[in-house]
Design a protein around this motif. Sequence first.
Motif: not given
Length: 235
Positions: A210-211, A203-208, A167-170, A188-190
């Motif tokens: 792929g968000f 935010i860093e954990l989510l970015k790791a 999914s697209l991860k935002l 999508l995963t939002l």
Amino acid sequence: MNLLLLTPQEIDEQGCVQLTDRRHQHIQQVHRLNKGDTLQAGVINGLCGEAEILEQQPHLTRLKLNLYRQPPAPLPVTLLLALPRPRMLARSLEHLTALGVKKLVLMHTNRVEKSFWQSPELKPEKIHQHLILGLEQAKDTQLPEVHFKKRFKPFVEDELTSLAANSLKLVAHPGNYPSCPRNINQQLTLAIGPEGGFIDYEIELLKAQGFQAVQLGERILRVETAVTALLARLF
Ligand code: SAM
């Protein structure tokens, strides 16, 4: 109540149903319908169609169902929502259900007050009540799944990879980030933060995982408004 929503157990072998609860009162006092009138109806997790009123008494309404069409298409989204304060949770559940979300994860984050997890609004029957109101509003029948994740880090690190696969991860996060995209045509995963927002570490954990962080402009929206604005823009 734009759709009379019924459980399969309420319907007899002739396809009839007898109501004595708030739905009966709503049909009588708000819709002001009488014998022979029809209204839109549906079965939870089933088909939609019409119901004809066979009998109308002060204490009951009896109806005959004709169910033949599918409910509206769901939104292809998994929504990760930091647990809102109880009053806002109730409204958010109704909005996101009416908008077509079918998979919701209510999660703890650093700025979610721990006491919110003790709220009576989290009792299954309360959650169910709000989901039903959202479905009735949107003339939908398909109940969303609601999951609870009380520990953010293990959830993100151990479960999110498979939950958000393909999914697209935002993650919606106000600040100097790209604008939230419009009219996406994919799964999508939002993630949406709490009243105080996500902390940098989250935010860093989510970015790791792929968000990508995206924003909606300089106006900071309440959670329930952000949910609606984001989903309307994305879909
Ligand atoms: N003070 C918080 C901050 O700066 O992050 C505001 C939190 S806002 C009330 C709650 C959530 O709604 C945010 O964590 C975010 O997910 C979403 N949100 C609200 N306004 C937004 C905006 N303009 N851009 C992106 N996300 C927004």
